[in-house]
Motif scaffolding. Structure first.
Motif, PDB file in Angstrom:
ATOM      1  N   PHE A 146      60.372  29.757  57.099  1.00  0.00           N
ATOM      2  CA  PHE A 146      59.788  28.593  56.430  1.00  0.00           C
ATOM      3  C   PHE A 146      58.385  28.310  56.954  1.00  0.00           C
ATOM      4  CE2 PHE A 146      58.805  24.079  56.812  1.00  0.00           C
ATOM      5  CZ  PHE A 146      58.709  23.732  55.469  1.00  0.00           C
ATOM      6  N   GLU A 147      58.230  28.298  58.273  1.00  0.00           N
ATOM      7  CA  GLU A 147      56.921  28.021  58.865  1.00  0.00           C
ATOM      8  C   GLU A 147      55.897  29.082  58.436  1.00  0.00           C
ATOM      9  OE1 GLU A 147      58.074  25.701  63.008  1.00  0.00           O
ATOM     10  OE2 GLU A 147      57.934  27.885  63.004  1.00  0.00           O
ATOM     11  N   TYR A 148      56.320  30.343  58.439  1.00  0.00           N
ATOM     12  CA  TYR A 148      55.405  31.410  58.034  1.00  0.00           C
ATOM     13  C   TYR A 148      55.035  31.280  56.561  1.00  0.00           C
ATOM     14  CZ  TYR A 148      53.459  36.022  57.152  1.00  0.00           C
ATOM     15  OH  TYR A 148      52.628  37.049  56.772  1.00  0.00           O
ATOM     16  N   THR A 149      56.006  30.927  55.720  1.00  0.00           N
ATOM     17  CA  THR A 149      55.732  30.743  54.289  1.00  0.00           C
ATOM     18  C   THR A 149      54.704  29.640  54.072  1.00  0.00           C
ATOM     19  OG1 THR A 149      57.979  31.457  53.727  1.00  0.00           O
ATOM     20  CG2 THR A 149      56.770  30.233  52.048  1.00  0.00           C
ATOM     21  N   LEU A 150      54.839  28.560  54.827  1.00  0.00           N
ATOM     22  CA  LEU A 150      53.909  27.443  54.694  1.00  0.00           C
ATOM     23  C   LEU A 150      52.511  27.838  55.166  1.00  0.00           C
ATOM     24  CD1 LEU A 150      53.711  24.517  53.822  1.00  0.00           C
ATOM     25  CD2 LEU A 150      54.386  23.824  56.123  1.00  0.00           C
ATOM     26  N   MET A 151      52.427  28.551  56.283  1.00  0.00           N
ATOM     27  CA  MET A 151      51.124  29.004  56.769  1.00  0.00           C
ATOM     28  C   MET A 151      50.503  30.025  55.819  1.00  0.00           C
ATOM     29  SD  MET A 151      51.592  29.238  60.933  1.00  0.00           S
ATOM     30  CE  MET A 151      53.082  30.230  60.882  1.00  0.00           C
ATOM     31  N   SER A 152      51.342  30.906  55.282  1.00  0.00           N
ATOM     32  CA  SER A 152      50.855  31.897  54.322  1.00  0.00           C
ATOM     33  C   SER A 152      50.329  31.216  53.058  1.00  0.00           C
ATOM     34  CB  SER A 152      51.976  32.869  53.968  1.00  0.00           C
ATOM     35  OG  SER A 152      51.555  33.804  52.999  1.00  0.00           O
ATOM     36  N   ALA A 153      51.008  30.164  52.633  1.00  0.00           N
ATOM     37  CA  ALA A 153      50.552  29.416  51.461  1.00  0.00           C
ATOM     38  C   ALA A 153      49.182  28.809  51.719  1.00  0.00           C
ATOM     39  CB  ALA A 153      51.568  28.318  51.126  1.00  0.00           C
ATOM     40  N   ALA A 154      49.001  28.225  52.905  1.00  0.00           N
ATOM     41  CA  ALA A 154      47.706  27.640  53.253  1.00  0.00           C
ATOM     42  C   ALA A 154      46.610  28.701  53.276  1.00  0.00           C
ATOM     43  CB  ALA A 154      47.792  26.937  54.598  1.00  0.00           C
ATOM     44  N   ALA A 155      46.944  29.902  53.793  1.00  0.00           N
ATOM     45  CA  ALA A 155      45.957  30.990  53.847  1.00  0.00           C
ATOM     46  C   ALA A 155      45.585  31.457  52.439  1.00  0.00           C
ATOM     47  CB  ALA A 155      46.514  32.153  54.659  1.00  0.00           C
ATOM     48  N   GLU A 156      46.570  31.572  51.559  1.00  0.00           N
ATOM     49  CA  GLU A 156      46.300  31.993  50.180  1.00  0.00           C
ATOM     50  C   GLU A 156      45.375  31.007  49.477  1.00  0.00           C
ATOM     51  OE1 GLU A 156      49.842  32.651  47.975  1.00  0.00           O
ATOM     52  OE2 GLU A 156      50.587  34.227  49.315  1.00  0.00           O
ATOM     53  N   VAL A 157      45.675  29.725  49.636  1.00  0.00           N
ATOM     54  CA  VAL A 157      44.854  28.700  48.995  1.00  0.00           C
ATOM     55  C   VAL A 157      43.437  28.722  49.560  1.00  0.00           C
ATOM     56  CG1 VAL A 157      44.550  26.213  48.691  1.00  0.00           C
ATOM     57  CG2 VAL A 157      46.811  27.226  48.434  1.00  0.00           C
ATOM     58  N   SER A 158      43.320  28.853  50.874  1.00  0.00           N
ATOM     59  CA  SER A 158      42.002  28.884  51.512  1.00  0.00           C
ATOM     60  C   SER A 158      41.181  30.070  50.998  1.00  0.00           C
ATOM     61  CB  SER A 158      42.165  28.973  53.024  1.00  0.00           C
ATOM     62  OG  SER A 158      40.910  29.106  53.665  1.00  0.00           O
ATOM     63  N   THR A 159      41.810  31.235  50.907  1.00  0.00           N
ATOM     64  CA  THR A 159      41.104  32.422  50.415  1.00  0.00           C
ATOM     65  C   THR A 159      40.664  32.242  48.975  1.00  0.00           C
ATOM     66  OG1 THR A 159      42.361  33.871  51.895  1.00  0.00           O
ATOM     67  CG2 THR A 159      41.314  34.899  49.991  1.00  0.00           C
ATOM     68  N   ALA A 160      41.582  31.736  48.135  1.00  0.00           N
ATOM     69  CA  ALA A 160      41.248  31.539  46.720  1.00  0.00           C
ATOM     70  C   ALA A 160      40.109  30.536  46.552  1.00  0.00           C
ATOM     71  CB  ALA A 160      42.487  31.077  45.954  1.00  0.00           C
ATOM     72  N   MET A 161      40.117  29.466  47.335  1.00  0.00           N
ATOM     73  CA  MET A 161      39.054  28.469  47.259  1.00  0.00           C
ATOM     74  C   MET A 161      37.709  29.071  47.661  1.00  0.00           C
ATOM     75  SD  MET A 161      39.758  25.353  46.198  1.00  0.00           S
ATOM     76  CE  MET A 161      38.513  24.368  46.996  1.00  0.00           C
ATOM     77  N   THR A 162      37.716  29.876  48.733  1.00  0.00           N
ATOM     78  CA  THR A 162      36.469  30.484  49.206  1.00  0.00           C
ATOM     79  C   THR A 162      35.908  31.456  48.176  1.00  0.00           C
ATOM     80  OG1 THR A 162      37.176  30.268  51.506  1.00  0.00           O
ATOM     81  CG2 THR A 162      35.421  31.837  51.035  1.00  0.00           C
ATOM     82  N   VAL A 163      36.772  32.317  47.625  1.00  0.00           N
ATOM     83  CA  VAL A 163      36.318  33.275  46.611  1.00  0.00           C
ATOM     84  C   VAL A 163      35.789  32.540  45.391  1.00  0.00           C
ATOM     85  CG1 VAL A 163      37.058  35.116  45.048  1.00  0.00           C
ATOM     86  CG2 VAL A 163      37.896  35.070  47.398  1.00  0.00           C
ATOM     87  N   TYR A 164      36.470  31.472  44.998  1.00  0.00           N
ATOM     88  CA  TYR A 164      36.037  30.681  43.843  1.00  0.00           C
ATOM     89  C   TYR A 164      34.645  30.097  44.075  1.00  0.00           C
ATOM     90  CZ  TYR A 164      35.772  26.562  40.810  1.00  0.00           C
ATOM     91  OH  TYR A 164      35.357  25.605  39.925  1.00  0.00           O
ATOM     92  N   GLU A 165      34.448  29.496  45.238  1.00  0.00           N
ATOM     93  CA  GLU A 165      33.163  28.865  45.533  1.00  0.00           C
ATOM     94  C   GLU A 165      32.040  29.898  45.668  1.00  0.00           C
ATOM     95  OE1 GLU A 165      34.074  26.768  49.067  1.00  0.00           O
ATOM     96  OE2 GLU A 165      35.172  25.145  48.067  1.00  0.00           O
ATOM     97  N   LYS A 166      32.312  30.986  46.381  1.00  0.00           N
ATOM     98  CA  LYS A 166      31.268  31.985  46.608  1.00  0.00           C
ATOM     99  C   LYS A 166      30.933  32.763  45.346  1.00  0.00           C
ATOM    100  CE  LYS A 166      30.768  30.809  50.803  1.00  0.00           C
ATOM    101  NZ  LYS A 166      29.546  30.032  51.178  1.00  0.00           N
ATOM    102  N   SER A 167      31.895  32.977  44.483  1.00  0.00           N
ATOM    103  CA  SER A 167      31.604  33.671  43.230  1.00  0.00           C
ATOM    104  C   SER A 167      30.692  32.831  42.348  1.00  0.00           C
ATOM    105  CB  SER A 167      32.907  33.999  42.482  1.00  0.00           C
ATOM    106  OG  SER A 167      33.589  32.822  42.096  1.00  0.00           O
ATOM    107  N   HIS A 168      30.857  31.501  42.421  1.00  0.00           N
ATOM    108  CA  HIS A 168      29.965  30.625  41.656  1.00  0.00           C
ATOM    109  C   HIS A 168      28.548  30.653  42.233  1.00  0.00           C
ATOM    110  CE1 HIS A 168      32.166  28.291  38.537  1.00  0.00           C
ATOM    111  NE2 HIS A 168      33.193  28.813  39.165  1.00  0.00           N
ATOM    112  N   GLU A 169      28.453  30.707  43.546  1.00  0.00           N
ATOM    113  CA  GLU A 169      27.122  30.834  44.158  1.00  0.00           C
ATOM    114  C   GLU A 169      26.479  32.168  43.780  1.00  0.00           C
ATOM    115  OE1 GLU A 169      27.325  30.336  48.344  1.00  0.00           O
ATOM    116  OE2 GLU A 169      28.413  28.424  48.249  1.00  0.00           O
ATOM    117  N   LYS A 170      27.296  33.196  43.722  1.00  0.00           N
ATOM    118  CA  LYS A 170      26.808  34.543  43.460  1.00  0.00           C
ATOM    119  C   LYS A 170      26.355  34.724  42.013  1.00  0.00           C
ATOM    120  CE  LYS A 170      28.185  39.269  44.647  1.00  0.00           C
ATOM    121  NZ  LYS A 170      29.327  40.104  45.095  1.00  0.00           N
ATOM    122  N   ILE A 171      26.929  33.951  41.088  1.00  0.00           N
ATOM    123  CA  ILE A 171      26.590  34.092  39.660  1.00  0.00           C
ATOM    124  C   ILE A 171      25.094  33.935  39.433  1.00  0.00           C
ATOM    125  CG2 ILE A 171      26.760  32.917  37.420  1.00  0.00           C
ATOM    126  CD1 ILE A 171      29.715  32.506  37.980  1.00  0.00           C
TER     127      ILE A 171
END
Length: 461
Positions: free
Chosen positions: A367-392
């Motif tokens: 459970f703890e690993y699933t929760l941490m993994s979820a946070a990591a996935e969201v963090s990565t997706a947010m970063t890619v989303y923001e940086k791709s907009h800067e890159k456009i």
């Protein structure tokens, strides 16, 4: 006599209190020993923000009519989702069985027999008995079985939601991937035609003495390089079409998705995602209910140390009373109670309890690993989303400047500028194609980041 009754009542109360203290009757609660679990519990119990990105209905996120139609078809036909729904149905049936275990079991077992001695006439005996048995759940065996089945049902429902979310995201990913590859193919094919013309121009310039054979060879090599890249894109397109077909649960086919499709994502100006949104993820909820199931399995293992109390009643009609056969028959009724205590299986019960405790700890770790993994996935997706907009914007400026570079070098070469060679034109054209392809790839990466973010927040309701 009155004192004896009071003593018995006090003993029973103390027994029940001690049993409750060892966790036989208690409902599952997140362990306070885990700081992460405590934070999750607080967030889970908070009211959800219906306007949060992960809580939006998929129709609000994926508004393209063609994509919406494909998602609807996939949700109706996808095999994985059907199997997940069947798992929910099985869990519901198991919960129903666990609830019915509280009720008495009833059995009807009519029988008859005949006997004859020394040539005498047959004496026929018969019984029409109705048997009722009931296990009194004093020590929580049935209770924990029912609660475990309920947790398993919630876990299967959360898993089904995770599968549903994955299918929606998968269809959207395939849709925009196919569209992007079509755009890249369109660009590559048009560029290949231009390079083919350039090769002919180079050959004419060579005949005119303007360039040497090396320039012709270089232009020809670049032309074949573009043709080779087109074959790679065609393979990628085939793979994307096959992925879409599997999601739609149909035989492999080509999907007529046009080039240039784009996803209009909502503005998300946040540096992080709060725990309350992570708590809404179905895989996190599934991990929580898996932990609850392990908790109730441990409680059941503890309950195995205590005796079982059963009540049995038999009644019916018979002509066999004792050793005599009488006609007509008569009614009979029997009532019995039994208390079965484990005497020689304590070692096995201890081992079973230790295994259940270890399984419960493993479920907490998961459970703890699933929760941490979820946070990591969201963090990565947010970063890619923001940086791709800067890159456009940066890539757009790069394309504009390279287009000017190609235009200027072609004009200088046409005017016979001695300082300009056709190699510079080829280099500028090659750079322009690379920048255009990078721009298309970045657009797709930004789109995929939005889809990943939506899925990682549990979207797809």
């Amino acid at each position: 006599m009155k004192f004896n009754k009071i003593a018995i009542a006090l003993a029973a109360a103390l027994t029940i209190t001690s049993l409750a203290g060892c966790g036989i009757y208690q409902k599952f609660e997140m362990p306070s020993s885990s700081a992460l679990a405590v934070d999750y519990t607080k967030a889970r119990d908070m009211e959800q923000d219906t306007a949060a990105f992960g809580n939006l209905a998929w129709q609000q996120v994926f508004t393209d009519p063609m994509l919406a139609d494909l998602i609807s078809q996939a949700l109706e036909n996808n095999t994985n989702l059907r199997n997940a729904q069947l798992n929910v149905a099985m869990a519901q049936a198991q919960l129903k069985g666990a609830r019915l275990a509280y009720f008495p079991s009833v059995a009807l077992a009519p029988n008859g027999a005949g006997s004859s001695y020394s040539g005498n006439a047959f004496n026929w005996s018969y019984q029409l008995p109705l048997s009722v048995s009931w296990e009194v759940d004093i020590f929580g065996k049935l209770l924990n079985s029912k609660r475990g089945a309920q947790a398993a049902l919630y876990q299967s429902e959360a898993y089904a939601q995770a599968v549903r979310s994955g299918i929606i995201a998968g269809v959207a990913q395939s849709f925009y991937a196919i569209s992007s590859i079509e755009s890249q193919l369109k660009l590559s094919r048009s560029t290949a035609e231009l390079w083919k013309e350039s090769v002919e121009v180079m050959k004419n310039l060579k005949l005119a003495g303007r360039v040497n054979e090396a320039a012709v060879v270089q232009a020809t090599a670049q032309y074949y390089s573009i043709l080779a890249s087109i074959t790679d894109l065609e393979v990628s397109l085939e793979q994307a079409n096959n992925t879409m077909s599997l999601l739609m649960n149909v035989m492999p086919q080509k999907w007529a998705i046009p080039a240039g499709k784009s996803l209009e994502a909502p503005e998300m100006l946040r540096s992080e995602i709060p725990m309350v949104e992570l708590a809404a993820r179905p895989d996190v909820r599934a991990a929580e209910w898996s932990l609850a199931s392990a908790y109730y399995a441990t409680a059941s293992a503890r309950a195995a140390f205590y005796p079982s109390l059963g009540i049995t009643a038999n009644g019916g009609f018979t002509n066999l009373l004792g050793s005599m056969i009488v006609n007509p028959g008569d009614w009979f009724i029997q009532l019995a109670g039994s208390l079965t205590a484990p005497l020689f299986s304590r070692g096995a019960n201890i081992a079973r309890l230790e295994a259940a405790k270890a399984s419960q700890q493993a479920a907490l770790n998961t459970f703890e690993y699933t929760l941490m993994s979820a946070a990591a996935e969201v963090s990565t997706a947010m970063t890619v989303y923001e940086k791709s907009h800067e890159k456009i914007n940066l890539l757009a400026l790069q394309v504009v400047n390279l287009e000017k570079s190609v235009e200027y070098t072609q004009e200088l070469l046409a005017l016979g500028n001695p300082s300009t060679t056709y190699l510079e034109v080829l280099t500028a054209q090659q750079g322009l194609l690379g920048a255009q392809m990078s721009s298309l790839a970045n657009d797709l990466a930004g789109t995929q980041a939005v889809i990943n973010l939506y899925q990682s927040l549990g979207g797809g309701r």
